[in-house]
Design a protein around this motif. Structure first.
Motif, PDB file in Angstrom:
ATOM      1  N   UNK A 192       0.829  -1.201   0.000  1.00 41.03           N
ATOM      2  CA  UNK A 192       0.000   0.000   0.000  1.00 41.03           C
ATOM      3  C   UNK A 192       0.867   1.255   0.000  1.00 41.03           C
ATOM      4  N   UNK A 193       1.905   1.275   0.814  1.00 40.60           N
ATOM      5  CA  UNK A 193       2.795   2.440   0.885  1.00 40.60           C
ATOM      6  C   UNK A 193       3.498   2.654  -0.458  1.00 40.60           C
ATOM      7  N   UNK A 222       3.012   5.911  -2.912  1.00 41.63           N
ATOM      8  CA  UNK A 222       4.163   6.720  -3.324  1.00 41.63           C
ATOM      9  C   UNK A 222       4.165   6.943  -4.832  1.00 41.63           C
ATOM     10  N   UNK A 223       3.624   5.988  -5.579  1.00 42.50           N
ATOM     11  CA  UNK A 223       3.609   6.103  -7.035  1.00 42.50           C
ATOM     12  C   UNK A 223       2.462   6.983  -7.552  1.00 42.50           C
ATOM     13  N   UNK A 268      -2.828  14.436  -5.375  1.00 44.52           N
ATOM     14  CA  UNK A 268      -4.266  14.605  -5.129  1.00 44.52           C
ATOM     15  C   UNK A 268      -4.943  13.259  -4.900  1.00 44.52           C
ATOM     16  N   UNK A 269      -4.599  12.293  -5.728  1.00 45.57           N
ATOM     17  CA  UNK A 269      -5.186  10.957  -5.594  1.00 45.57           C
ATOM     18  C   UNK A 269      -4.731  10.298  -4.290  1.00 45.57           C
ATOM     19  N   UNK A 270      -3.459  10.499  -3.931  1.00 54.64           N
ATOM     20  CA  UNK A 270      -2.924   9.946  -2.679  1.00 54.64           C
ATOM     21  C   UNK A 270      -3.698  10.487  -1.484  1.00 54.64           C
ATOM     22  N   UNK A 315      10.566  10.136   1.320  1.00 57.39           N
ATOM     23  CA  UNK A 315      10.713  11.600   1.472  1.00 57.39           C
ATOM     24  C   UNK A 315       9.567  12.355   0.812  1.00 57.39           C
ATOM     25  N   UNK A 316       8.352  11.773   0.902  1.00 55.75           N
ATOM     26  CA  UNK A 316       7.171  12.413   0.333  1.00 55.75           C
ATOM     27  C   UNK A 316       6.419  13.125   1.442  1.00 55.75           C
ATOM     28  N   UNK A 317       6.149  14.391   1.239  1.00 53.91           N
ATOM     29  CA  UNK A 317       5.378  15.150   2.217  1.00 53.91           C
ATOM     30  C   UNK A 317       3.915  15.094   1.806  1.00 53.91           C
ATOM     31  N   UNK A 318       3.067  14.698   2.762  1.00 56.79           N
ATOM     32  CA  UNK A 318       1.623  14.666   2.504  1.00 56.79           C
ATOM     33  C   UNK A 318       0.981  15.732   3.366  1.00 56.79           C
ATOM     34  N   UNK A 319      -0.112  16.270   2.886  1.00 52.97           N
ATOM     35  CA  UNK A 319      -0.826  17.297   3.644  1.00 52.97           C
ATOM     36  C   UNK A 319      -1.477  16.678   4.857  1.00 52.97           C
TER      37      UNK A 319
END
Length: 75
Positions: A34-35, A39-40, A44-46, A70-74
């Motif tokens: 899932x992670x 990441x891919x 917006x979809x994430x 190293x992905x920043x999510x809101x």
């Protein structure tokens, strides 16, 4: 002296331990997939997918995304 009851108890205990270990491994493997899939995705979809999850699971996956990719999510 080892009796038949002792062998049965140890066998049942071993089977339960194997079942628990395989359950935890399968949960880890599913979470890892899932992670990687998140990441891919585009951001917006994430966020749309993450907003559908339980809050504690959401936070755990966000932290994993930040740590591994190293992905920043809101928040």
């Amino acid at each position: 002296m080892i009796s038949g009851t002792d062998i049965a108890v140890w066998t049942i205990s071993a089977l339960i331990a194997i079942g628990i270990a395989s359950s935890k491994y399968s949960k880890y493997k599913t979470r890892n997939k899932l992670v990687r899939d998140l990441a891919a995705m585009d951001p917006e979809h994430r966020e749309k997918i993450l907003s559908r999850l339980q809050p504690d699971l959401q936070m755990e996956i966000r932290q994993e995304l930040m740590k591994r990719f190293r992905l920043k999510t809101d928040l």
